[in-house]
Design an enzyme around this catalytic site. Structure first.
Site, PDB file in Angstrom:
ATOM      1  N   SER A   1      47.300  13.567  30.854  1.00 28.99           N
ATOM      2  CA  SER A   1      48.636  13.094  31.194  1.00 28.99           C
ATOM      3  C   SER A   1      48.828  11.687  30.653  1.00 28.99           C
ATOM      4  O   SER A   1      47.851  10.952  30.427  1.00 28.99           O
ATOM      5  CB  SER A   1      48.819  13.084  32.723  1.00 28.99           C
ATOM      6  OG  SER A   1      49.997  12.389  33.097  1.00 28.99           O
TER       7      SER A   1
ATOM      8  N   TYR B   1      46.093  11.736  41.543  1.00 36.12           N
ATOM      9  CA  TYR B   1      46.320  12.522  40.324  1.00 36.12           C
ATOM     10  C   TYR B   1      45.821  11.765  39.099  1.00 36.12           C
ATOM     11  O   TYR B   1      45.126  12.323  38.245  1.00 36.12           O
ATOM     12  CB  TYR B   1      47.809  12.828  40.194  1.00 36.12           C
ATOM     13  CG  TYR B   1      48.189  13.543  38.913  1.00 36.12           C
ATOM     14  CD1 TYR B   1      47.975  14.908  38.778  1.00 36.12           C
ATOM     15  CD2 TYR B   1      48.774  12.858  37.853  1.00 36.12           C
ATOM     16  CE1 TYR B   1      48.328  15.570  37.610  1.00 36.12           C
ATOM     17  CE2 TYR B   1      49.125  13.510  36.685  1.00 36.12           C
ATOM     18  CZ  TYR B   1      48.899  14.864  36.568  1.00 36.12           C
ATOM     19  OH  TYR B   1      49.248  15.521  35.412  1.00 36.12           O
TER      20      TYR B   1
END
Length: 249
Positions: A127, A140
């Site tokens: 990400s 995350y």
């Protein structure tokens, strides 16, 4: 004919990536926890297999059924948004089980066959939070940062056997269900003390200046899988590219 196995193909990046590789003439092993036959074209070059990356038996069964794999794309993942202090450790562990340990387990499962053939590519999707950490996404971000370091080390380790390890770093896609598969509503993870702080952040999430399309990620994965150089990082989407350039600068 080349074969790619992609995890998490029931929606989003994984589904679009499966479609892209199929369009390029590859055989696609599309895996998902609950197989659905209506998501991809009917083709003798597409096989849909059940796979839960958090269960070793499921991984073993999928790898055996898939046969020789030229490219592994680790896309399956879950997200969590909220104040870290309000996020239960049980849920943090759930995020790591999929985003971190699930990826590692898949990689460990395919290394023997790739090493024996002295060829193969492992593409791990992380990400843009690894390029510029976002607030309210600490757990995350940590799960994805772990895979960044893991893949960098793996690239050296497996390179000696002709196997490549690559990273695709998607930017922010507001249409993506970021907290997919989570069983905790976002509102439960924002204590009253964080309300004023979180409001503007969620507004930015809803209307970002730059976004990433699913096709951007599919193309980046394709590039990573077919690029014969030792390049490690492949940012996907205008926002991720901008962040990667700013980080280098």
């Amino acid at each position: 004919m080349n074969t790619v196995l992609i995890t998490g193909t029931s929606s989003g990046y994984g589904l679009e990536t499966a479609r892209h590789f199929h369009a390029q003439g590859w055989t696609v092993i599309a895996t998902m926890r609950t197989p659905r036959g209506d998501l991809l074209p009917k083709s003798d070059r597409i096989r849909i297999l059940p796979l839960d990356v958090t269960h070793p038996d499921s991984i073993d069964a999928a790898i055996r059924a898939a046969g020789p794999i030229d490219v592994l794309v680790n896309n399956a993942g879950i997200g969590v948004v909220g104040a870290f202090e309000a996020t239960p450790m049980a849920h943090i562990r759930k995020v790591f089980e999929t985003n971190t340990f699930g990826v590692m387990a898949m990689v460990q499962a395919v290394i023997p066959q790739m090493r024996a053939r002295r060829s193969g590519v492992i593409v791990n999707i992380t990400s843009s939070v690894t390029l510029a950490p976002h607030p309210l996404a600490a757990a995350y971000t940590a799960s994805k940062q772990a895979i960044e370091g893991f893949t960098g080390s793996l690239a050296h380790e497996l390179g000696a056997f002709g196997v490549q390890a690559k990273l695709v770093e998607p930017g922010y896609a507001p249409t993506t269900r970021f907290a997919i598969n989570t069983d905790i509503p976002v509102t439960d993870l924002i204590p009253e003390a964080y309300a004023n702080y979180a409001g503007p952040i969620f507004a930015t999430f809803a209307n970002p200046e730059l976004t990433t399309q699913e096709s951007d990620v599919a193309q980046a994965v394709w590039l990573a899988a077919t690029d014969k150089t030792d390049r490690l990082h492949y940012p996907a989407g205008a926002d991720a590219v901008a962040l990667s350039q700013a980080k280098v600068a």
